[in-house]
Motif scaffolding. Structure first.
Motif, PDB file in Angstrom:
ATOM      1  N   SER A 252      35.296  33.238  39.877  1.00 25.52           N
ATOM      2  CA  SER A 252      33.923  33.570  39.512  1.00 25.52           C
ATOM      3  C   SER A 252      33.388  34.777  40.257  1.00 25.52           C
ATOM      4  O   SER A 252      32.164  34.984  40.305  1.00 25.52           O
ATOM      5  CB  SER A 252      33.007  32.358  39.745  1.00 25.52           C
ATOM      6  N   ALA A 253      34.276  35.568  40.829  1.00 19.99           N
ATOM      7  CA  ALA A 253      33.916  36.872  41.415  1.00 19.99           C
ATOM      8  C   ALA A 253      32.777  36.753  42.431  1.00 19.99           C
ATOM      9  O   ALA A 253      31.773  37.465  42.353  1.00 19.99           O
ATOM     10  CB  ALA A 253      33.546  37.862  40.307  1.00 19.99           C
ATOM     11  N   GLN A 254      32.951  35.876  43.396  1.00 19.22           N
ATOM     12  CA  GLN A 254      31.980  35.737  44.468  1.00 19.22           C
ATOM     13  C   GLN A 254      32.520  36.398  45.733  1.00 19.22           C
ATOM     14  O   GLN A 254      33.726  36.465  45.946  1.00 19.22           O
ATOM     15  CB  GLN A 254      31.689  34.256  44.726  1.00 19.22           C
ATOM     16  N   PHE A 255      31.597  36.866  46.566  1.00 23.04           N
ATOM     17  CA  PHE A 255      31.987  37.497  47.824  1.00 23.04           C
ATOM     18  C   PHE A 255      32.879  36.533  48.624  1.00 23.04           C
ATOM     19  O   PHE A 255      32.566  35.351  48.733  1.00 23.04           O
ATOM     20  CB  PHE A 255      30.730  37.834  48.632  1.00 23.04           C
ATOM     21  N   PRO A 256      34.000  37.001  49.165  1.00 21.70           N
ATOM     22  CA  PRO A 256      34.473  38.393  49.214  1.00 21.70           C
ATOM     23  C   PRO A 256      35.556  38.732  48.184  1.00 21.70           C
ATOM     24  O   PRO A 256      36.201  39.755  48.318  1.00 21.70           O
ATOM     25  CB  PRO A 256      35.047  38.457  50.633  1.00 21.70           C
ATOM     26  N   LEU A 257      35.758  37.876  47.172  1.00 17.75           N
ATOM     27  CA  LEU A 257      36.826  38.103  46.192  1.00 17.75           C
ATOM     28  C   LEU A 257      36.269  38.599  44.860  1.00 17.75           C
ATOM     29  O   LEU A 257      36.828  38.322  43.804  1.00 17.75           O
ATOM     30  CB  LEU A 257      37.633  36.817  45.986  1.00 17.75           C
ATOM     31  N   HIS A 258      35.188  39.350  44.915  1.00 13.01           N
ATOM     32  CA  HIS A 258      34.532  39.830  43.699  1.00 13.01           C
ATOM     33  C   HIS A 258      34.984  41.216  43.271  1.00 13.01           C
ATOM     34  O   HIS A 258      34.609  41.682  42.195  1.00 13.01           O
ATOM     35  CB  HIS A 258      33.024  39.870  43.933  1.00 13.01           C
ATOM     36  N   THR A 259      35.787  41.883  44.070  1.00 14.77           N
ATOM     37  CA  THR A 259      36.033  43.316  43.858  1.00 14.77           C
ATOM     38  C   THR A 259      36.823  43.617  42.587  1.00 14.77           C
ATOM     39  O   THR A 259      36.822  44.752  42.122  1.00 14.77           O
ATOM     40  CB  THR A 259      36.794  43.895  45.061  1.00 14.77           C
ATOM     41  N   TRP A 260      37.488  42.620  42.006  1.00 16.37           N
ATOM     42  CA  TRP A 260      38.275  42.872  40.807  1.00 16.37           C
ATOM     43  C   TRP A 260      37.410  43.057  39.570  1.00 16.37           C
ATOM     44  O   TRP A 260      37.809  43.743  38.620  1.00 16.37           O
ATOM     45  CB  TRP A 260      39.251  41.719  40.557  1.00 16.37           C
ATOM     46  N   LEU A 261      36.213  42.470  39.559  1.00 12.31           N
ATOM     47  CA  LEU A 261      35.436  42.434  38.324  1.00 12.31           C
ATOM     48  C   LEU A 261      34.904  43.810  37.898  1.00 12.31           C
ATOM     49  O   LEU A 261      35.005  44.153  36.717  1.00 12.31           O
ATOM     50  CB  LEU A 261      34.291  41.430  38.464  1.00 12.31           C
ATOM     51  N   PRO A 262      34.333  44.635  38.792  1.00 13.25           N
ATOM     52  CA  PRO A 262      33.901  45.963  38.334  1.00 13.25           C
ATOM     53  C   PRO A 262      35.061  46.815  37.804  1.00 13.25           C
ATOM     54  O   PRO A 262      34.901  47.527  36.808  1.00 13.25           O
ATOM     55  CB  PRO A 262      33.281  46.582  39.598  1.00 13.25           C
ATOM     56  N   ASP A 263      36.218  46.728  38.426  1.00 11.86           N
ATOM     57  CA  ASP A 263      37.360  47.511  37.951  1.00 11.86           C
ATOM     58  C   ASP A 263      37.887  47.005  36.617  1.00 11.86           C
ATOM     59  O   ASP A 263      38.515  47.758  35.863  1.00 11.86           O
ATOM     60  CB  ASP A 263      38.489  47.484  38.985  1.00 11.86           C
ATOM     61  N   ALA A 264      37.637  45.740  36.299  1.00 13.66           N
ATOM     62  CA  ALA A 264      38.110  45.176  35.031  1.00 13.66           C
ATOM     63  C   ALA A 264      37.413  45.789  33.826  1.00 13.66           C
ATOM     64  O   ALA A 264      37.791  45.502  32.685  1.00 13.66           O
ATOM     65  CB  ALA A 264      37.914  43.662  35.031  1.00 13.66           C
ATOM     66  N   MET A 265      36.426  46.655  34.060  1.00 14.24           N
ATOM     67  CA  MET A 265      35.748  47.335  32.955  1.00 14.24           C
ATOM     68  C   MET A 265      36.663  48.324  32.244  1.00 14.24           C
ATOM     69  O   MET A 265      36.292  48.898  31.221  1.00 14.24           O
ATOM     70  CB  MET A 265      34.503  48.074  33.469  1.00 14.24           C
ATOM     71  N   ALA A 266      37.856  48.541  32.784  1.00 17.05           N
ATOM     72  CA  ALA A 266      38.808  49.431  32.113  1.00 17.05           C
ATOM     73  C   ALA A 266      39.324  48.839  30.810  1.00 17.05           C
ATOM     74  O   ALA A 266      39.892  49.559  29.979  1.00 17.05           O
ATOM     75  CB  ALA A 266      39.987  49.725  33.049  1.00 17.05           C
ATOM     76  N   GLY A 267      39.138  47.552  30.595  1.00 16.47           N
ATOM     77  CA  GLY A 267      39.568  46.919  29.352  1.00 16.47           C
ATOM     78  C   GLY A 267      38.586  47.175  28.226  1.00 16.47           C
ATOM     79  O   GLY A 267      37.507  47.752  28.427  1.00 16.47           O
TER      80      GLY A 267
ATOM     81  N   HIS B 102      32.351  49.713  50.516  1.00 14.61           N
ATOM     82  CA  HIS B 102      33.676  50.004  51.084  1.00 14.61           C
ATOM     83  C   HIS B 102      34.544  48.759  51.270  1.00 14.61           C
ATOM     84  O   HIS B 102      35.466  48.762  52.091  1.00 14.61           O
ATOM     85  CB  HIS B 102      33.539  50.733  52.433  1.00 14.61           C
ATOM     86  N   LEU B 103      34.258  47.708  50.527  1.00 13.95           N
ATOM     87  CA  LEU B 103      35.049  46.491  50.690  1.00 13.95           C
ATOM     88  C   LEU B 103      36.495  46.710  50.252  1.00 13.95           C
ATOM     89  O   LEU B 103      37.428  46.151  50.853  1.00 13.95           O
ATOM     90  CB  LEU B 103      34.417  45.343  49.900  1.00 13.95           C
ATOM     91  N   ASP B 104      36.695  47.521  49.218  1.00 10.75           N
ATOM     92  CA  ASP B 104      38.063  47.835  48.803  1.00 10.75           C
ATOM     93  C   ASP B 104      38.815  48.565  49.906  1.00 10.75           C
ATOM     94  O   ASP B 104      40.019  48.338  50.111  1.00 10.75           O
ATOM     95  CB  ASP B 104      38.053  48.682  47.529  1.00 10.75           C
ATOM     96  N   ALA B 105      38.117  49.462  50.614  1.00 10.14           N
ATOM     97  CA  ALA B 105      38.754  50.175  51.720  1.00 10.14           C
ATOM     98  C   ALA B 105      39.129  49.212  52.838  1.00 10.14           C
ATOM     99  O   ALA B 105      40.189  49.346  53.472  1.00 10.14           O
ATOM    100  CB  ALA B 105      37.818  51.264  52.245  1.00 10.14           C
ATOM    101  N   VAL B 106      38.270  48.219  53.074  1.00  8.71           N
ATOM    102  CA  VAL B 106      38.577  47.206  54.088  1.00  8.71           C
ATOM    103  C   VAL B 106      39.823  46.432  53.687  1.00  8.71           C
ATOM    104  O   VAL B 106      40.716  46.173  54.515  1.00  8.71           O
ATOM    105  CB  VAL B 106      37.377  46.262  54.276  1.00  8.71           C
ATOM    106  N   TYR B 107      39.912  46.068  52.423  1.00  9.44           N
ATOM    107  CA  TYR B 107      41.082  45.327  51.943  1.00  9.44           C
ATOM    108  C   TYR B 107      42.347  46.182  52.037  1.00  9.44           C
ATOM    109  O   TYR B 107      43.421  45.667  52.360  1.00  9.44           O
ATOM    110  CB  TYR B 107      40.867  44.873  50.501  1.00  9.44           C
ATOM    111  N   ARG B 108      42.217  47.455  51.719  1.00  7.71           N
ATOM    112  CA  ARG B 108      43.389  48.338  51.841  1.00  7.71           C
ATOM    113  C   ARG B 108      43.881  48.394  53.285  1.00  7.71           C
ATOM    114  O   ARG B 108      45.086  48.377  53.548  1.00  7.71           O
ATOM    115  CB  ARG B 108      43.050  49.739  51.338  1.00  7.71           C
TER     116      ARG B 108
END
Length: 659
Positions: free
Chosen positions: A226-241, A577-583
């Motif tokens: 359900s894309a809740q913090f801190p595992l929500h970062t995939w949902l904005p990128d999923a707009m590529a579909g 910058h959460l994606d940068a933290v994950y990287r």
């Protein structure tokens, strides 16, 4: 036909439609669209019949043992209470609208048959989750949705954005699914069953030995799905579909699954005050953070994606204060106006004729060209901003009322601190939601970007669906007084305090945003006309913008979001910058470990393998050199060998004699 039989057919029909669509997609393409729409429509009708027969009263239960396991049994079972009946209707209606809309939106797409089949399978999996009475069977639907989202988000696999987005969605959700699976096993071990009724019975009797551990493990899976913090970062990128896929994922499947699962097993989470507090904090951070991020986005679909994350945060907040009725009510309301928002955004993109014009800074002249999308999107944005009497007002107020009651100690399901956390975050998010909703409307339909070429009228399959979804977006909240029996029997009507606070803050956010926009618009130069050339991808649009000296979205002087956020705009635009933290924390260590393993494999393990091979090869070379085919050489070697053997024999005989 019995209610149980009807309920079995609800997830089965889209599954059969998916299988038939895949089989006939190449050999009989004329059947693809009927096979996409009709089974899903039939499932929606049957879901309505099941809901009418269930009536919000006692739950419908039926089960048959799937297979003897020797320990905890796994059953094919149904558990249909009021929540399940209504959510199944929601899934069926939204999925049908998406399938009908897609026949127009993707009418020229050569991969439409596989797309339609996957959407049907997606729908079937969600319906299985909704109706299932056994947690292991529910898990099957849960995981099938994950793989469907992978393929659908990556539908445009030719683009690197789609490929990376599909992989990211799959991996991030799997990151939550691993502890989720462990939590399911721990829950079944404590309760002695995977049956939902058995689990709830064990909770009621105090039969859970590790409620906090189980609840936290399950929350990890819920956060991913359900894309809740801190595992929500995939949902904005999923707009590529494709945009219809976004509508399906955000409104009726995938992200709704985690909220629905938590609502169905809420007593498990409520057994641990620590878990409820964690859920409240997670929901509060998700609400406020996503609203700030939405206010900084320029891509219309990413604004809606962050909006979904925030609205899911409201639902999680309602669950954190122990009110699953408010959570599911907002889930139903949100599904209507969010599906409408995405499908209207698809009409905007379709009218522009290019994916490069999803940036709001480059839109203008759309209100007159696509009036259906303009008016219906206006209705949906008013519902999103929780303006009365639109649907979002009533459902969001239900969440705030539940938080208020918990904060004031009128409900003892969750700690009072959790109530205050959700209430304060919910009110602040109401202000921010109205701000980014009005910003989206102004920049999309009243923007001063370069006018895109006119690509004609929208297909009726698209516009008709928009008006269908506009009806519940406007009027669903008015049914709140008639749904008490479906939502645990307690009223969900607004109270004066939260209604005044929530609506007042929303109005303040809208007024401030409008004032800032008017001020900035007066300073913005006239738009540069765009040549009537449609570009098929975002890269072409970027090159075009640079050639015409259009402002980069991050530097757009007419964006009120920049003025409102100030120094927060930069971090908010990139998701803090959460994606940068994950990287840094995960991706780079994994890549470094992979490099080390590759080095050890190539330079250490392979060295011994190569040495063994080279040794055998050298020995073979020596043997081959000895095999000359010359008889004289063989006789000479035989004579020499005989002499050596004779000398050795004499030496041994002398040694024995001397001894």
């Amino acid at each position: 036909m019995t209610t149980t039989t009807l309920a079995v057919l609800v997830p089965l029909l889209p599954f059969l439609g998916s299988a038939a669509g895949l089989l006939l997609g190449r050999t009989a393409p004329g059947f693809v669209r009927p096979l996409a729409v009709l089974p899903t429509l039939a499932a929606a009708v049957l879901a309505v019949l099941v809901a009418a027969r269930q009536g919000g009263d006692q739950a419908i239960n039926a089960a048959t043992q799937l297979t003897p396991t020797g320990s905890v049994p796994i059953d094919l079972s149904l558990h249909i209470d009021g929540f399940a009946a209504l959510v199944a209707v929601l899934v069926g209606v939204v999925a049908t609208c998406v399938q009908i809309y897609s026949t127009g939106y993707l009418r020229e797409d050569p991969r439409y048959p596989s797309y339609a089949a996957l959407v049907s399978l997606f729908t079937s999996a969600m319906l299985l989750v909704v109706y299932s009475g056994d947690l292991m069977v529910l898990l099957v639907g849960w995981e099938v949705m994950g793989i469907c989202s992978y393929f659908l988000v990556g539908h445009y696999w030719e683009t690197p954005e789609a490929r990376s987005a599909s992989l990211k969605a799959f991996l991030v959700t799997k990151l939550g699914d691993v502890p989720f699976l462990i939590g399911l096993f721990a829950l079944a071990a404590d309760a002695g069953t995977f049956r939902i009724t058995g689990v709830l019975g064990a909770v009621a009797s105090g039969g859970l030995d590790h409620p906090t551990l189980i609840a936290l493990l399950l929350l990890a899976g819920v956060a991913g799905k359900s894309a809740q913090f801190p595992l929500h970062t995939w949902l904005p990128d999923a707009m590529a579909g494709p945009t219809p896929v976004s509508a399906l994922i955000h409104a009726a499947t995938m992200v709704a699954a985690g909220i629905y699962f938590t609502a169905r097993l809420l007593p498990v989470f409520a057994a641990s005050a620590a878990a409820m507090t964690v859920l409240a904090v997670m929901a509060a951070i998700t609400m406020v953070g996503s609203a700030l991020a939405a206010l900084a986005q320029d891509d219309i679909k990413r604004v809606l994606a962050y909006s979904t994350i925030g609205q899911l945060g409201y639902m999680a907040g309602a669950l954190a204060v122990g009110d699953r009725g408010a959570a599911v009510f907002h889930l139903l309301s949100h599904a209507a106006f969010k599906a409408l928002l995405f499908l209207a955004a698809g009409a905007v993109i379709h009218a522009a004729g290019t994916n490069s014009l999803t940036a709001m800074s480059r839109m203008s002249g759309l209100a007159k060209r696509i009036p259906d999308a303009y008016w219906t999107m206006t209705v949906a944005l008013l519902a999103l901003a929780a303006i009365p009497p639109f649907a979002g007002f009533f459902s969001k107020e239900a969440v705030l009322v539940a938080a208020e009651h918990t904060a004031l100690g009128e409900r003892d399901v969750a700690p009072a601190g959790a109530g205050w956390t959700v209430l304060v975050a919910g009110l602040l998010t109401a202000l921010l939601t109205a701000a980014y909703a009005l910003r989206l409307w102004l920049r999309t339909f009243r923007g001063r970007g370069p006018e895109a070429p006119d690509h004609g009228r929208q297909p009726i399959a698209m516009t008709s669906v928009l008006w269908v979804l506009a009806i519940p977006s406007l009027g669903f909240g008015l049914t709140v007084t008639y749904l008490d029996d479906w939502f645990d029997g307690h009223p969900l009507t607004p109270t004066l305090t939260t209604a005044v606070l929530g609506t007042g803050l929303a109005a303040a956010g809208a007024v401030i945003t409008y004032a800032v926009w008017r001020t900035l618009a007066a300073r913005t130069p006239a738009p540069v006309p765009v040549p009537h050339v449609a570009h098929p991808d975002a890269e072409a649009g970027r090159v075009e913008a640079e050639a015409l000296h259009l402002p980069h979205p991050a530097e757009d002087p007419a964006d009120p979001g920049r003025a409102l956020l100030g120094p927060l705009h930069g971090p908010a635009a990139v998701g803090f910058h959460l994606d940068a933290v994950y990287r840094t924390a995960f991706v780079r260590p994994v890549l470094a470990a992979a490099s080390l393993v590759r080095f050890l494999d190539r330079e250490v393990v392979d060295t011994y393998v190569r040495a063994a091979g080279n040794g055998a090869k050298g020995l073979g070379w020596l043997v081959r050199r000895a095999q000359t085919g010359n008889v004289q050489t063989y006789l000479s070697a035989l004579l020499a060998g005989s002499v050596v053997l004779a000398i050795v024999a004499v030496a041994l005989a002398n040694a024995v004699a001397g001894a």
